[in-house]
Scaffold this motif. Sequence first.
Motif, PDB file in Angstrom:
ATOM      1  N   ARG A  47       7.447   7.133   4.116  1.00 26.36           N
ATOM      2  CA  ARG A  47       8.596   6.734   3.255  1.00 26.36           C
ATOM      3  C   ARG A  47       8.730   5.215   3.008  1.00 26.36           C
ATOM      4  O   ARG A  47       9.218   4.701   2.203  1.00 26.36           O
ATOM      5  CB  ARG A  47       9.593   7.095   3.586  1.00 26.36           C
TER       6      ARG A  47
ATOM      7  N   LYS B  73       0.897  -1.059  -0.088  1.00 24.29           N
ATOM      8  CA  LYS B  73      -0.129  -0.009  -0.008  1.00 24.29           C
ATOM      9  C   LYS B  73       0.983   1.253  -0.018  1.00 24.29           C
ATOM     10  O   LYS B  73       1.965   1.200   0.525  1.00 24.29           O
ATOM     11  CB  LYS B  73      -0.890   0.083   1.214  1.00 24.29           C
ATOM     12  N   TRP B  74       0.414   2.305  -0.402  1.00 21.27           N
ATOM     13  CA  TRP B  74       1.083   3.488  -0.734  1.00 21.27           C
ATOM     14  C   TRP B  74       0.125   4.547   0.451  1.00 21.27           C
ATOM     15  O   TRP B  74      -0.968   4.400   0.283  1.00 21.27           O
ATOM     16  CB  TRP B  74       1.141   4.106  -1.906  1.00 21.27           C
ATOM     17  N   GLN B  75       0.957   5.355   1.152  1.00 21.47           N
ATOM     18  CA  GLN B  75       0.278   6.290   1.969  1.00 21.47           C
ATOM     19  C   GLN B  75       1.236   7.638   1.951  1.00 21.47           C
ATOM     20  O   GLN B  75       2.215   7.424   2.097  1.00 21.47           O
ATOM     21  CB  GLN B  75       0.101   5.728   3.436  1.00 21.47           C
ATOM     22  N   LYS B  76       0.447   8.597   1.639  1.00 21.35           N
ATOM     23  CA  LYS B  76       1.103   9.958   1.407  1.00 21.35           C
ATOM     24  C   LYS B  76       1.758  10.385   2.692  1.00 21.35           C
ATOM     25  O   LYS B  76       1.436  10.309   3.897  1.00 21.35           O
ATOM     26  CB  LYS B  76       0.096  11.046   1.256  1.00 21.35           C
ATOM     27  N   GLY B  77       3.084  10.544   2.541  1.00 19.29           N
ATOM     28  CA  GLY B  77       3.814  11.083   3.748  1.00 19.29           C
ATOM     29  C   GLY B  77       4.780   9.868   4.557  1.00 19.29           C
ATOM     30  O   GLY B  77       5.541  10.089   5.293  1.00 19.29           O
TER      31      GLY B  77
END
Length: 181
Positions: free
Chosen positions: A83, A77-81
């Motif tokens: 790294r 998953k990608w999550q803003k902020g």
Amino acid sequence: MVTPTKIEEARRAYIESLTETMAMYGLSPSMGRLYGTMFFHEDPMTLDEMMDLTGMSKTSMSTGVRALSALKLVHKKWQKGVRKDLYEAEHDQVRSFIEFFCVMWDKEIELNARALSRAEENLNGLLDDPEITPEEVTNIEMDLNRLAKAKLYYTWLRNLVKTFESGEIFDHVPVPEYLDK
């Protein structure tokens, strides 16, 4: 107030059951515990968070997550902020079942299709040997017949996989409404 420890104890029975189930299908117990831990976690997790919850090493975590991802039981998953890489378990158990078994069946089909072709080729080559006896011809023909039936099985299995992947299976075995949400 219910403590987090009591909640974890309540979850443990199902996590151990998932661990045993995955072991039946050739996955390591640590992968089963990892998946079970992630199954109960709502938010995507980093490898460090998984390591803290399971007590496994970071190397084991990384290996386990890669294997579970390959089986489509865990998704990146990608999550803003954020790294670091985040991962979450597939919570849709019907989807997990289908993806897991389709991956496993595809591997079985691929592995055995190559072996069947090689065996057929070798046996057919033996039939051309001028020193072959009638008894050996009979044995080779019986083996070729067995291989032909095995090929039919893998054709059937390929069709079964397609039935699962297309969702056609649900025409014959519907998903209960409470799971379909």
